[in-house]
Design an enzyme around this catalytic site. Sequence first.
Site, short mmCIF file in Angstrom:
data_model
loop_
_atom_site.label_atom_id
_atom_site.label_comp_id
_atom_site.label_asym_id
_atom_site.label_seq_id
_atom_site.Cartn_x
_atom_site.Cartn_y
_atom_site.Cartn_z
N ARG A 171 0.87 -1.19 0.00
CA ARG A 171 0.00 0.00 0.00
C ARG A 171 0.89 1.22 0.00
NH1 ARG A 171 -2.89 -4.14 2.46
NH2 ARG A 171 -4.64 -4.68 1.11
N ASP A 200 0.55 -7.23 -3.31
CA ASP A 200 -0.86 -6.98 -3.05
C ASP A 200 -1.47 -6.31 -4.27
OD1 ASP A 200 -3.40 -6.50 -1.65
OD2 ASP A 200 -2.24 -6.89 0.16
N HIS A 271 -6.05 -10.62 -3.65
CA HIS A 271 -5.08 -9.52 -3.47
C HIS A 271 -3.96 -9.60 -4.51
CE1 HIS A 271 -6.70 -7.53 0.03
NE2 HIS A 271 -6.83 -8.68 0.66
N GLU A 334 -9.21 -13.00 2.12
CA GLU A 334 -10.09 -12.10 1.38
C GLU A 334 -10.09 -12.37 -0.13
OE1 GLU A 334 -10.10 -8.20 4.17
OE2 GLU A 334 -8.35 -8.35 2.88
N TRP A 400 -6.32 -14.05 12.10
CA TRP A 400 -6.43 -12.58 12.12
C TRP A 400 -7.85 -12.09 12.32
CZ3 TRP A 400 -8.76 -9.23 8.42
CH2 TRP A 400 -9.28 -9.85 7.28
N TYR A 425 -3.37 -5.61 15.59
CA TYR A 425 -3.34 -4.77 14.39
C TYR A 425 -2.87 -3.37 14.78
CZ TYR A 425 -4.90 -7.89 10.74
OH TYR A 425 -4.94 -8.89 9.80
N THR A 476 -0.52 -0.64 5.71
CA THR A 476 -0.09 0.75 5.49
C THR A 476 -0.99 1.57 4.57
OG1 THR A 476 1.42 0.00 3.75
CG2 THR A 476 2.32 0.19 5.98
C1 ACM Z 1 -5.74 -9.25 6.55
O1 ACM Z 1 -5.74 -8.34 7.39
N1 ACM Z 1 -6.46 -9.12 5.44
C2 ACM Z 1 -5.00 -10.47 6.73
#
Ligand code: ACM
Length: 766
Positions: A171, A200, A271, A334, A400, A425, A476
């Site tokens: 990011r 990503d 991603h 995701e 996570w 986090y 980030t």
């Molecule tokens: C994540 O925070 N998507 C692993």
Amino acid sequence: MKIAKGILVTFFFPVIFFSQAQTATSVSNLFPLIPKPVSFKASEGKFPLSNKTIIVADSSSIPDVEIFNLQLEKIYGFSLPVFLPGQHVHEDGVISVSRQTKQLIPKDGYELSVHQKLISLNGKDAGVFYGFQTLLQLIIPGMEKTDSIPCCEVKDSPRFPWRGMHLDVCRHFFSKEFIKKYIDLIALYKMNTFHWHLTDDQGWRIEIKKYPKLIETGSWRNGSMVGAYSNGQFDSIRYGGYYSQDDIREVVAYAMQRHVTIVPEIEMPGHSLAALASYPELSCTGGPFEVAKAWGVFDDVYCPKEETFQFVENVLSEVCDLFPGKYIHVGGDECAKVRWKNCEHCQKLMKEKKLKDENQLQSYFIRRLERYLHSKGKQLIGWDEILEGGLAPGVTVMSWRGTEGGIIAAKQHHDVVMTPGSHCYFDYYQGSPDYEPLGIGGYTTVEKVYSYEPVPAELSSENKKYILGAQGNVWTEYIQTPSQVEYMALPRMCALAEVLWSPKEMKKYSEFQNRLIRHFSLLDKLNVNYAKTIYELKTSVKPLENGNGISFGLTSPFTSGNIFYTMDGSDPAAESVLYTQPVSIVKSCKVKAAYFEDGQRKGNTLSQEFFVSKSTGKKIKLNIPPHENYFCNGPQSLVDGIKGDLHKHGQNWLGWWGKDMVAEIDLGKKETFSKISLDVYDGEASWIYLPVSIEILISDDGDQFSSIKKLSSEEIKKFNGAIEIQTGNQSARFVKVIAKNAGKIPDGKQGSGNDAWLFVDEISVE
Ligand code: ACM
Ligand code: ZN
């Protein structure tokens, strides 16, 4: 630092003074050692550091000695001459270092004895290095200046084998020089794993020789989001960067010297837009694609065809050659399924392999990667979504989305690294969002990180051993500069380092905080931009005993000064009202407060607005408890007079994950009212969706409720979060509010396939 073979190297030594003798009993907590050693016994006397001090080290310890000397040089501007045993006769002022001569020292443990003329350090594996980190931190005992090291006996070893920090360089990109500084900090706190998130949607950051377009195309984007995701604003500045394979080798070697293993992450199957922009043929639709400018999750992911597997295996082959550690992280989080659902190849493959849904297709993808990595002698680690559709044998899970994934995996005898959003986090707010730079959301203070226990109580003692440790994650999207990474990571990583190293029974936050405040001088010397949110005033809200308002308490981590406050909106000064006891809030107002020493304000001014209504401070019951991550002060948070910020879902919001809110307020006696207000948060990027209906019911006995109003999804959307429901004149003692969760997030939306979050705050009855 080269080894001085028999010649005393000249060096400069700063003259600094130690003024105060400290006694053995009071001393152990005074040394700002982080993480706190397992055993620390201070004794009388000091080892004077002088230009006569030498290091005598066995040959296996020399690499660690060299790094210690580099650290000394960086912090204090000097280094010490080094000799092999027997090379140099020296009467006193010797730091004697050896590796593993005592069999009893546990893995990565060390024993350090500081006497007046001799320091001896004996360590196993990384233990010599860790002993040096302790020694380094002992040179600056808090507020005292010293040219000495206090006499002491330390016996120390880590609690967990995985003590990690993560950094997202996609990011925003960070130079290899900064990565080295980050690794320095990881090592200083005796952590041992750096999870490098290298690919990503918004950028591919690692050179792969076989696929040059990953860098030529994939490492650049034509703009970035500006401000909060919900604003939908972009700049058009070309943004990018990458690490060459030489850079990677340099950083890997640098980390290895500091006993830090790098776990590279190459994200798949989701991603992956930066890779697909470079090689669109690896997708289901064929593209074309752009490297993403927006944050979030995208529908286009790798298509699981043979061509894709060839590509990812070739990429992973180069990655395996660059990184000597045993783990390769393949992401797995995701992954939107919408393209797979509509792809001829994907659907055919599912039939052929008898996969019953797209989750199993993802599992098929991960299993193939696992087999490939296994053949390369590596171990696959992935985010907890890799559990969906069945876990491939031999993989390690990074939990996570809470701790559930980790618990399930450990019960199936898979190794687990804990990184739950709630505590790990470090892109979440760490202080009141009112004063913090724009962040992604959440609210994870240093104290909350410190309170974290990585081993879930739900696990049997047999399964506890699968919890390898935990890791702090620094995503980030909202972190553009190295200095901002430091700000978000520190001091929360100090707290996590202690969670992961020190025995659980030794943890005590107030004592840690005192150590931390004095430890900051080391971070100052290292030019680290750490956050000072631990200085924020802490607040507490409780209903007044008569139920007619709120008792608002304030505390400061300092005690030598005073808190002053105002209630008229003006800024507090040392002449304002002195805070001596909790303030009673019985009507709407704004309290502003600050801590002062010698007439000077320290830290931010706290500003807290209260909205007092007929429900404020009243009894409230929730039929479904909020999720542990967004629990605030429990049900009472909904009637504490404090509203959550409609633009930052940091403090004050209660969250339900996939569940409804059913709140029942007891007004204490029959009251008349005509309006009910409540706030709901709209935050698609964080999977927080508006409720699909809100119903108001009333009752006189708290048993039989009748519905008086119900808002539809369309009606709810009109309020932009601050919902006001005109009820007409009503009279009742009990009010029930039911907000229905949006349920499963549909395809095409952020978090699709997951349960939606529902965030609610402050219910006012007027
Ligand atoms: C994540 O925070 N998507 C692993
Ligand atoms: Zn496909």
